[in-house]
Scaffold this active site. Sequence first.
Site: not given
Ligand code: NBP
Length: 471
Positions: A128, A182, A185-186, A189
């Site tokens: 988180s 988690k 937690h959400n 939130e």
């Molecule tokens: P995203 O959720 O937007 O995912 C993008 C990533 O996934 C890129 O690295 C992309 O690779 C990769 N990807 C995808 Br899309 N399909 C794929 C596949 N079939 N094989 C391999 N890689 C693949 O990224 P994020 O916002 O950084 O979040 C990452 C995780 O963390 C998610 O599960 C999200 O729910 C969680 N999370 C996010 C936050 C937040 O604030 N954003 C907070 C807490 C948790 P590419 O570059 O090659 O397209």
Amino acid sequence: GTARIAVTGLAVMGSNLARNLARHGYKVAVHNRSFAKTKALVEQHGQEGEFVPAETMADLVASLQQPRQVIIMVKAGAPTDAVIDELADLMEPGDMVIDGGNAHFVDTRRREAALRERGLHFVGAGISGGEEGALNGPSIMPGGSPESYKHLGPVLESIAANVDGQPCCVHVGPDGAGHFVKMVHNGIEYADMQLIAESYDLLRRAGGMTPAQIAEVFRTWNSGDLESYLVEITAEVLGHVDAATGKPFVDVVEDRAEQKGTGRWTVQEALELGIPVTGIAEAVFARSLSSRVDQRAALESTADVSVTVPDTLVDDVREALYASKVVAYAQGFDQMRAASEQYDWDIDLGAMATIWRGGCIIRAVFLNRIREAYEKAPDVPSLLVDDYFRAAVENAVDAWRRVVVTAVQANVPVPGFSSALAYYDALRSNRLPAALIQGLRDFFGAHTYRRTDREGSFHTLWGADRSEVDA
Ligand code: NBP
């Protein structure tokens, strides 16, 4: 290989987590499906620590010390499954796959079982704090085997947020426990934000205050028992003025709240467990309602309402906010307790309050009180029973009722405040009308009932002479 740990999936969360690891002195192997992101990370931030860029998953795995530890930070759902499969084929017994994404805990349980069959550890870790937290110290909620935590724990604890010398990371419990916590937690939130939004709405529409004035009120509240990240940023957002129009920012934003689904998951799972998380449910539904544009347009009314607003409104709202918040947390913790029993997770509830004090969105001073409550009495049936919270809510309850009455008279919807009050009043009721419901069920469906004065199940012959028989 020589890298201590690896991260695959280098969008915003993954690259910030990798940088956080590197900044703490860990040699980090990094990989992304498309190599461009890996290259960009190392080019822009390579000087922050030791990175080992890997073009393929096989290179990534080969670059690691044993037992190998790979953190997956890709999109939740099918992409996560694809990456797990690819990794598992390259790994050896004893290696660890960590999913730091927002997975549903049921998926985590399935994945953990599948990898365990192959001798691998699968750790579903809730993370988180968004991108800022990932970089500077998130709150981390890892599940999985105790053995995997022996290897992983020290690393995760060192990169997590830290409050009063304690890391915001603890082994939550086996398999899906981390992702479950988690999720709750959400959900909490969502409830927190709904209560804050209702407070603002009341002060604005019933109290006639401006967003700037309400921002000041929240700023003051942030130094008392409501001190929290969400109250702090509420003051920021309410105080912000739109540069293009000169209007309060909050007046130029469309009033339709979006959601990504973790609040909905929390409520769905609460329904399965039979735990009333009314605060979270009302918050999820309030967001849905805000998006029903057609219905809202059809019913919109500008009718003036005149209502006598108590001159204690600001203080009353603060009390209502605090009491409703206590209820929302009591419900969320109740859900974690129930799930812990259901899935045999043995979750230390006080430790959850402890690791939420920093790094995450609901971080708040108030969590210290929850931690203390569980330290005093780990089996306390509800936080509302704890001496401190019982007294706090009792002290607030008159103001809380005034707020709900004022809101109702002023046509301001307060589903969070009013449902929390209803929950509190229901728990405190000596008798509930559930007895009548049992009677109705027995009348139309012979569903039977229990009596207050005798053991056993009974049925009344409603259609005949209304005598009572043993069921
Ligand atoms: P995203 O959720 O937007 O995912 C993008 C990533 O996934 C890129 O690295 C992309 O690779 C990769 N990807 C995808 Br899309 N399909 C794929 C596949 N079939 N094989 C391999 N890689 C693949 O990224 P994020 O916002 O950084 O979040 C990452 C995780 O963390 C998610 O599960 C999200 O729910 C969680 N999370 C996010 C936050 C937040 O604030 N954003 C907070 C807490 C948790 P590419 O570059 O090659 O397209």
